[in-house]
Motif scaffolding. Structure first.
Motif, PDB file in Angstrom:
ATOM      1  N   ASP A 207       0.842  -1.187   0.000  1.00 43.83           N
ATOM      2  CA  ASP A 207       0.000   0.000   0.000  1.00 43.83           C
ATOM      3  C   ASP A 207       0.884   1.247   0.000  1.00 43.83           C
ATOM      4  OD1 ASP A 207      -2.085   1.852   0.402  1.00 43.83           O
ATOM      5  OD2 ASP A 207      -1.809   1.720   2.573  1.00 43.83           O
TER       6      ASP A 207
ATOM      7  N   GLU B  78       0.230   4.162   0.583  1.00 46.70           N
ATOM      8  CA  GLU B  78      -0.121   5.124   1.623  1.00 46.70           C
ATOM      9  C   GLU B  78       0.447   4.708   2.973  1.00 46.70           C
ATOM     10  OE1 GLU B  78      -2.339   8.078   1.196  1.00 46.70           O
ATOM     11  OE2 GLU B  78      -1.414   7.635  -0.731  1.00 46.70           O
ATOM     12  N   VAL B  79       1.381   3.761   2.971  1.00 48.76           N
ATOM     13  CA  VAL B  79       1.851   3.216   4.243  1.00 48.76           C
ATOM     14  C   VAL B  79       2.496   4.284   5.112  1.00 48.76           C
ATOM     15  CG1 VAL B  79       4.093   2.448   3.334  1.00 48.76           C
ATOM     16  CG2 VAL B  79       3.099   1.320   5.329  1.00 48.76           C
TER      17      VAL B  79
ATOM     18  N   LYS C  92       1.733   7.439   5.256  1.00 47.82           N
ATOM     19  CA  LYS C  92       0.662   8.249   5.840  1.00 47.82           C
ATOM     20  C   LYS C  92      -0.068   7.475   6.926  1.00 47.82           C
ATOM     21  CE  LYS C  92      -0.200  11.186   1.811  1.00 47.82           C
ATOM     22  NZ  LYS C  92      -1.202  11.609   0.791  1.00 47.82           N
ATOM     23  N   ARG C  93      -0.219   6.169   6.741  1.00 45.58           N
ATOM     24  CA  ARG C  93      -0.858   5.355   7.778  1.00 45.58           C
ATOM     25  C   ARG C  93      -0.039   5.414   9.074  1.00 45.58           C
ATOM     26  NH1 ARG C  93      -4.344   0.849   6.303  1.00 45.58           N
ATOM     27  NH2 ARG C  93      -4.853   0.822   4.081  1.00 45.58           N
TER      28      ARG C  93
ATOM     29  N   ARG D 187      -0.447   8.772  10.742  1.00 46.67           N
ATOM     30  CA  ARG D 187      -1.725   8.951  11.444  1.00 46.67           C
ATOM     31  C   ARG D 187      -1.715   8.262  12.806  1.00 46.67           C
ATOM     32  NH1 ARG D 187      -3.928   8.573   6.073  1.00 46.67           N
ATOM     33  NH2 ARG D 187      -4.226   6.314   6.270  1.00 46.67           N
ATOM     34  N   HIS D 188      -1.186   7.053  12.844  1.00 42.95           N
ATOM     35  CA  HIS D 188      -1.110   6.355  14.134  1.00 42.95           C
ATOM     36  C   HIS D 188      -0.178   7.100  15.095  1.00 42.95           C
ATOM     37  CE1 HIS D 188      -3.566   2.883  13.337  1.00 42.95           C
ATOM     38  NE2 HIS D 188      -2.850   2.524  12.273  1.00 42.95           N
TER      39      HIS D 188
ATOM     40  N   THR E  42       0.232  -0.154  12.030  1.00 44.58           N
ATOM     41  CA  THR E  42       0.079  -0.163  10.570  1.00 44.58           C
ATOM     42  C   THR E  42       0.185  -1.584  10.026  1.00 44.58           C
ATOM     43  OG1 THR E  42       0.961   2.090  10.400  1.00 44.58           O
ATOM     44  CG2 THR E  42       1.034   0.730   8.412  1.00 44.58           C
TER      45      THR E  42
ATOM     46  N   ASP F  87      -3.102  -3.134  10.520  1.00 52.78           N
ATOM     47  CA  ASP F  87      -4.073  -2.637   9.533  1.00 52.78           C
ATOM     48  C   ASP F  87      -3.903  -3.344   8.188  1.00 52.78           C
ATOM     49  OD1 ASP F  87      -4.953  -0.833  11.434  1.00 52.78           O
ATOM     50  OD2 ASP F  87      -3.862   0.879  10.588  1.00 52.78           O
TER      51      ASP F  87
ATOM     52  N   GLU G 199      -6.522  -5.904   6.298  1.00 52.35           N
ATOM     53  CA  GLU G 199      -7.116  -5.514   5.029  1.00 52.35           C
ATOM     54  C   GLU G 199      -6.617  -6.373   3.861  1.00 52.35           C
ATOM     55  OE1 GLU G 199      -6.470  -1.314   4.504  1.00 52.35           O
ATOM     56  OE2 GLU G 199      -6.957  -0.904   6.613  1.00 52.35           O
TER      57      GLU G 199
END
Length: 474
Positions: free
Chosen positions: A410, A412-413, A415-416, A419-420, A462, A465, A469
């Protein structure tokens, strides 16, 4: 939303607006850097309300370690009273003067002090407003220099894949990150890009020594094929910052510098990030990498982000060449309204005092702990490599450690993870599959441990997550 009227008496400040109103105003009127077309002109990013030392406070009241030091720049830390006081004092003494016709004392004094820290002979400075304009100035000076010396064809610029040099038209044309050019025009015909000197992504089975040989040979081949008479400059960040804190192989920069000298190519060291303490020195070119560039660009940490200022250090011998030319009437028709700004230069002088009075030594004293603490994150399955030098580092995540391939992961890793980490008390600089850390130089060993612990937990969350997913199987 209608235009915001000015309140009677004093102007309206942030405290006069409810948080929701600030968000709506930003969505309606504020355009921030690097937006995407789907939300351009209609977005509001997370708001930072205050800062102190290595911490900032967001709009929700959370206290966060400022992992990126703003944008590689808040070297002396937030809410530094000495910097704030000198900024106010200089503004009340002299807020501005035209650099076209006059000079101010802070800019003259700062130029002498910067020359004292630069490599021998790199003893002149042209001030700009930031890193992009500093790089643009260096390139325009190269063009002017060759025009005056009767070499108008010697204008090509050699940069590298993975590099970042700015956002003005010519400086952005040097950038070597694909997404920088996907939708933006550039002066590509003026630029030749070499292979990124990233040891982590060197060909499988190739030693570091062989990789360095390949990189140098590639540059030599470009010179032979293109012609040294057509190449005006080679520009390089000593450590690629926004490209993912790429630390080149040992001796690589010195060998590239030697090729430049052999072929009359100006070597521009882009130290917008690496200067002013990030690597423990005011300038890293000579002290850390043993090179003596023809020009050094700087910005960011020169004022610790308290005032927009940048510049180009230029070797005095280049000016001597121009003064001996047959075109003494030739004008370097380049300047900025805010060149040599007295407030910015006064802040830079005080910032230099702070660096010289112990902050450089502190940065050097904690850098090993910083690097070792982050390096321990390599025991996490998602982490392919942790690399860095001084007080700058990158955690690169990969889909698997056999291919080191980020593309099946992913994208966006980063950004993930950010966020955490934000929820846990840390700001991270996410770059696709990477997280960059470059905290204020004032950071303590205990704060380094706190930062690393939060980052570790953010990566672990992450991983959970991505597994849940179905995007990663560990």
């Amino acid at each position: 939303m209608a235009a915001i009227p000015k309140a009677a008496g004093e102007g309206r400040g942030a405290d006069d607006f409810p948080a929701d109103d600030l968000t709506r105003i930003a969505e309606r009127h504020l355009v921030q850097p690097w937006p995407v077309a789907g939300s351009i002109g209609a977005e509001a990013r997370g708001r930072i309300e205050a800062g102190e030392g290595v911490y900032v406070t967001d709009a929700a009241g959370r206290r966060l370690i400022d992992g990126p030091a703003g944008m590689w720049c808040v070297n002396a830390g937030h809410r530094n009273r000495a910097l704030a006081d000198v900024m106010a004092s200089q503004a009340m003494e002299l807020s501005y003067n035209s650099p076209w016709y006059t000079t101010n004392a802070p800019s003259a004094i700062l130029s002498g002090r910067l020359a004292g820290h630069a490599p021998d002979g790199v003893d002149h400075v042209f001030y700009t407003t930031g890193g992009s304009s500093a790089v643009e100035t260096a390139l325009r000076f190269m063009q002017f220099y060759n025009n005056v010396r009767g070499r108008p064809e010697k204008k090509l610029i050699v940069s590298r894949q993975g590099g970042y040099h700015g956002s003005t038209y010519l400086s952005a044309s040097l950038n070597g990150r694909p997404r920088d050019h996907d939708w933006m025009d550039s002066a590509g015909e003026q630029v030749v890009k070499l292979t990124c000197p990233d040891p982590f992504r060197r060909p499988a089975g190739m030693s570091l020594e062989a990789f360095a040989d390949f990189l140098v040979a590639e540059f030599r081949q470009v010179i032979e094929t293109t012609g040294a008479e057509r190449i005006g400059a080679f520009i390089a960040e000593p450590i690629m910052a926004s490209g993912g804190v790429i630390v080149p192989p040992d001796g690589y920069l010195k060998r590239m510098h030697a090729l430049c000298r052999e072929n009359g190519i100006l070597f521009i060291a882009d130290e917008v990030v690496t200067a002013f303490g990030r690597l423990g020195e005011v300038f890293a070119s000579k002290a850390v990498f043993d090179i003596e560039p023809d020009m050094i660009t700087f910005a960011k940490g020169v004022t610790s982000g308290y005032f927009p200022l940048g510049g180009v250090m230029i070797a005095g011998r280049l000016f001597e060449d121009l003064r001996r030319s047959n075109h003494t009437e030739a004008m370097f028709a380049h300047g900025l309204t805010y060149s040599s700004h007295p407030v910015g230069c006064a802040v830079a002088l005080k910032n230099l005092d702070i660096l010289e009075d112990g902050l450089l030594e502190h940065a050097r004293s904690v850098s090993d702990h910083f690097q070792k603490s982050l390096k321990a994150l390599e025991d996490l399955p998602l982490v392919g490599e942790v690399r860095g030098m001084g007080l700058m580092a990158c955690v690169e995540c990969v889909a698997d450690r056999f291919s080191n391939n980020p593309l099946t992961l992913d994208l966006e890793v980063g950004k993930r993870i950010d966020r955490h980490c934000h929820d846990l008390g840390l700001l991270v600089r996410p770059l696709i599959n990477m997280c960059v850390m470059s905290p204020p130089l004032t950071i303590s060993p205990d704060q380094i441990e706190e930062m690393t612990a939060i980052l570790r937990r953010g990566i672990e969350l992450t991983m959970d997550d991505l597994t849940r997913e179905g995007l990663w199987n560990g």
